[in-house]
Design a protein around this motif. Structure first.
Motif, PDB file in Angstrom:
ATOM      1  N   THR A  81       1.104  -0.279   5.883  1.00 55.46           N
ATOM      2  CA  THR A  81      -0.265  -0.531   5.440  1.00 55.46           C
ATOM      3  C   THR A  81      -1.080   0.757   5.433  1.00 55.46           C
ATOM      4  N   GLU A  82      -2.251   0.694   4.828  1.00 56.69           N
ATOM      5  CA  GLU A  82      -3.117   1.870   4.828  1.00 56.69           C
ATOM      6  C   GLU A  82      -3.517   2.256   6.243  1.00 56.69           C
ATOM      7  N   ALA A  83      -3.787   1.266   7.087  1.00 57.96           N
ATOM      8  CA  ALA A  83      -4.175   1.570   8.461  1.00 57.96           C
ATOM      9  C   ALA A  83      -3.042   2.244   9.225  1.00 57.96           C
ATOM     10  N   ALA A  84      -1.795   1.879   8.945  1.00 61.27           N
ATOM     11  CA  ALA A  84      -0.658   2.398   9.697  1.00 61.27           C
ATOM     12  C   ALA A  84      -0.207   3.776   9.226  1.00 61.27           C
ATOM     13  N   VAL A  85      -0.155   3.986   7.910  1.00 61.25           N
ATOM     14  CA  VAL A  85       0.423   5.237   7.399  1.00 61.25           C
ATOM     15  C   VAL A  85      -0.493   5.957   6.428  1.00 61.25           C
ATOM     16  N   GLY A  86      -1.712   5.488   6.273  1.00 56.28           N
ATOM     17  CA  GLY A  86      -2.603   6.091   5.288  1.00 56.28           C
ATOM     18  C   GLY A  86      -2.862   7.562   5.520  1.00 56.28           C
ATOM     19  N   GLN A  87      -3.136   7.945   6.749  1.00 56.97           N
ATOM     20  CA  GLN A  87      -3.432   9.345   7.032  1.00 56.97           C
ATOM     21  C   GLN A  87      -2.228  10.227   6.751  1.00 56.97           C
TER      22      GLN A  87
ATOM     23  N   TRP B 289       0.842  -1.203   0.000  1.00 55.95           N
ATOM     24  CA  TRP B 289       0.000   0.000   0.000  1.00 55.95           C
ATOM     25  C   TRP B 289       0.872   1.247   0.000  1.00 55.95           C
ATOM     26  N   PHE B 290       1.893   1.302   0.845  1.00 56.08           N
ATOM     27  CA  PHE B 290       2.763   2.477   0.896  1.00 56.08           C
ATOM     28  C   PHE B 290       3.494   2.655  -0.431  1.00 56.08           C
ATOM     29  N   ARG B 291       4.016   1.569  -0.989  1.00 56.49           N
ATOM     30  CA  ARG B 291       4.734   1.643  -2.265  1.00 56.49           C
ATOM     31  C   ARG B 291       3.826   2.201  -3.364  1.00 56.49           C
ATOM     32  N   GLY B 292       2.630   1.609  -3.481  1.00 48.99           N
ATOM     33  CA  GLY B 292       1.722   2.052  -4.529  1.00 48.99           C
ATOM     34  C   GLY B 292       1.211   3.456  -4.313  1.00 48.99           C
ATOM     35  N   ALA B 293       0.895   3.800  -3.060  1.00 46.32           N
ATOM     36  CA  ALA B 293       0.380   5.137  -2.768  1.00 46.32           C
ATOM     37  C   ALA B 293       1.424   6.207  -3.056  1.00 46.32           C
ATOM     38  N   CYS B 294       2.677   5.903  -2.766  1.00 46.34           N
ATOM     39  CA  CYS B 294       3.738   6.880  -3.054  1.00 46.34           C
ATOM     40  C   CYS B 294       3.879   7.095  -4.555  1.00 46.34           C
ATOM     41  N   LEU B 295       3.741   6.010  -5.343  1.00 42.85           N
ATOM     42  CA  LEU B 295       3.806   6.166  -6.801  1.00 42.85           C
ATOM     43  C   LEU B 295       2.624   6.974  -7.314  1.00 42.85           C
ATOM     44  N   ALA B 296       1.461   6.797  -6.691  1.00 47.49           N
ATOM     45  CA  ALA B 296       0.273   7.509  -7.145  1.00 47.49           C
ATOM     46  C   ALA B 296       0.317   8.985  -6.769  1.00 47.49           C
ATOM     47  N   ARG B 297       0.818   9.310  -5.574  1.00 47.83           N
ATOM     48  CA  ARG B 297       0.749  10.685  -5.080  1.00 47.83           C
ATOM     49  C   ARG B 297       2.017  11.483  -5.342  1.00 47.83           C
ATOM     50  N   PHE B 298       3.173  10.822  -5.324  1.00 47.68           N
ATOM     51  CA  PHE B 298       4.438  11.566  -5.397  1.00 47.68           C
ATOM     52  C   PHE B 298       5.336  11.016  -6.503  1.00 47.68           C
ATOM     53  N   SER B 299       4.746  10.728  -7.648  1.00 47.02           N
ATOM     54  CA  SER B 299       5.493  10.059  -8.713  1.00 47.02           C
ATOM     55  C   SER B 299       6.714  10.841  -9.163  1.00 47.02           C
ATOM     56  N   GLU B 300       6.630  12.162  -9.152  1.00 43.85           N
ATOM     57  CA  GLU B 300       7.765  12.976  -9.605  1.00 43.85           C
ATOM     58  C   GLU B 300       8.959  12.857  -8.664  1.00 43.85           C
ATOM     59  N   ALA B 301       8.700  12.483  -7.410  1.00 42.66           N
ATOM     60  CA  ALA B 301       9.781  12.423  -6.429  1.00 42.66           C
ATOM     61  C   ALA B 301      10.334  11.023  -6.236  1.00 42.66           C
ATOM     62  N   VAL B 302       9.596   9.998  -6.657  1.00 39.80           N
ATOM     63  CA  VAL B 302      10.060   8.614  -6.485  1.00 39.80           C
ATOM     64  C   VAL B 302      10.986   8.249  -7.649  1.00 39.80           C
TER      65      VAL B 302
END
Length: 506
Positions: free
Chosen positions: A477-483, A434-447
């Motif tokens: 996970t989303e529950a741990a770092v989603g917010q 979840w963290f890996r995918g979310a970072c690609l979705a939200r911060f793609s220019e920085a990854v």
């Protein structure tokens, strides 16, 4: 039942009208075409090879690089630069001569089926995009070209490092010899080059030569010893399983992952019971695959003789009793689902294999092939049957026979198509994917890179790249770092928030 698991699938690649086409370049086109369709720059969101160790052997040694086949050196940069991380947490890249989709980490067999099928949609989209630039490329979710080459569908299961590897070999070897009757995908032709006419249960079985080993493309072993956990090494072992077929049938795919996970749970608990070891496991593996009637008897080291179905009943009954005891009589829904389908399929295979045509790939394919044979009077040596075999695995919805059977209600479907479509872009919520995918979705220019156990950022104003470790697969996970991820306006803010919270994706 619950453990971290995933499926890696190499797809057969063909350039229509050009049998001499370079498969590596064609595979690179597949990856870059899909990346372009999703706005991903391959050179940007590439793979982090820092922690790769493909030559570490579970038996306690490292193979020398000079002794390794080039195909084993998976810790080197892809020369085509066709290697991307997707927003669903998966990896899409060129594995030598094939495009490969490695699913994100999941925790249940049903989720493994869902994100494996998402890989089919990824490949289908690449084929559709490349069709606009003739001659295009076509892909097949299968495991052999019928001419002597085989490519893998590999399973991965995280298990306790404390489990003696000798126990894994002892108890999994007979299980894998027999498992193919539930999970094989079927193949026209006998032998590695399909030269002998006939039909067999599994696509991969003929290509296995030894019982235990590190190789994956030469001298293929029933039990692979690669010791590359992609996790905390003194806590986890990643069991890398190379003997399975690529499945289109949801039930067979679920059973492949779920039954293996249950057997692993028994091994970890030292609760398998009496030895079920098979004499001549490699030869027996081939013999079982060559007999769609399922009458072949395998011989156990204790002298008993039984069919593969009967051996799988032994494993099933032990697994059911184990689950019953550990759960206090109420197995969790995922375990109950696997046990239900396990017994259902074995019942049907035991009465008449054709009764399992809705659940098991090799039976469903055989039913289609027998229809052609009866209608046109075809012998197993007829090349038209090999063409039908290939068409079965075509990724295109209107051409792939397996897809057409599922659409017509002739294959049991466990995962809704809408859920599969969502899994193309959405990562599992309960693993570090979840963290890996979310970072690609939200911060793609920085990854700038990622791997199973890291995400690497390039942050303006920072002289060095920032590496976020993810060695615990059930964190991030989303529950741990989603917010934290959702509230961060950019990557720099994300890293500050993780540091302030006294955590990272681990």
């Amino acid at each position: 039942m619950r453990r971290v698991m995933g499926i890696e699938t190499e797809y057969g690649v063909v350039v229509p009208g050009d049998p001499a086409a370079n498969p590596m370049l064609a595979s690179g086109d597949v990856v870059t075409a899909y990346a372009a369709s999703r706005g991903i720059r391959p050179a940007r969101a590439s793979w982090d090879y820092a922690d790769e160790a493909p030559l570490r052997d579970a038996r306690g040694f490292d193979m020398g690089r000079g002794d390794a086949h080039p195909s084993q050196l998976t810790d080197t940069e892809d020369p085509t630069l066709a290697n991307v991380v997707l927003t669903n947490g998966a990896r899409l890249y060129v594995d030598h001569a094939h495009p490969e989709y490695s699913s994100p980490e999941v925790t249940t067999p049903r989720a493994a089926v869902r994100w494996d099928r998402a890989g089919e949609l990824v490949m289908r989209e690449a084929v559709t995009r490349l069709a606009t630039v003739p001659p295009g490329v076509n892909l097949y979710k299968n495991n052999t070209d019928g001419k002597g080459a085989s490519y893998g569908t590999h399973e991965n299961y995280l298990m306790a490092r404390s489990t003696p590897f000798a126990s894994v070999v002892k108890h999994l070897t007979p299980f894998f010899v027999a498992r193919q009757v539930m999970c094989g995908s079927g193949r026209v032709g006998i032998g590695v080059d399909s030269r002998t006419p006939g039909y067999q249960i599994a696509q991969r079985s003929d290509f296995f030569e030894v019982e235990v080993g590190l190789e994956t493309t030469l001298k293929r072993p029933i039990i692979n010893t690669r010791d590359e956990p992609h996790a905390v090494a003194d806590r986890y072992r990643r069991l890398h399983v190379i003997i399975g077929d690529a499945n289109h049938a949801d039930v067979a795919n679920l059973l492949k992952m779920g039954s293996t996970s249950l057997v692993l749970a028994m091994i970890e608990a030292d609760a398998v019971g009496a030895d079920l070891s098979v004499r001549r496991p490699v030869a027996t593996l081939h013999e079982i695959s060559h007999d769609p009637s399922l009458q072949t008897k395998l011989e156990l080291v204790d002298g008993r003789r039984m069919t593969a179905v009967e051996l799988l009943w032994e494993y099933h009954d032990r697994a059911a009793a184990f689950a019953e005891e550990r759960s206090g009589g109420q197995p969790d829904p995922d375990t109950a689902e696997v046990l239900h389908w396990w017994s259902t399929v074995l019942d049907r295979l035991g009465r008449d294999p054709m009764e399992a045509r809705r659940e098991v790939d090799w039976v469903a394919k055989l039913a289609v092939l027998e229809g052609y044979r009866e209608r046109d009077g075809l012998a197993w040596s007829d090349p038209r049957l090999k063409a039908v075999d290939l068409q079965w695995s075509d990724v295109r919805a209107d051409r792939g026979l397996a897809h057409r059977l599922a659409a017509n209600g002739r294959l049991e479907v466990l995962v809704d198509d809408a859920d599969v479509r969502a899994a193309v872009t959405t990562p599992p919520s309960d693993t570090r994917a979840w963290f890996r995918g979310a970072c690609l979705a939200r911060f793609s220019e920085a990854v700038v890179a990622a791997s199973w156990d890291s995400v690497i950022f390039e942050v303006p104003g920072q002289r060095m790249l920032q590496r976020v470790p993810m060695l615990e697969p059930l964190r991030g996970t989303e529950a741990a770092v989603g917010q934290i991820v959702r509230e961060a306006p950019d990557a720099a803010a994300l890293l500050r928030a993780l540091a302030t919270a006294g955590t990272d994706a681990d």
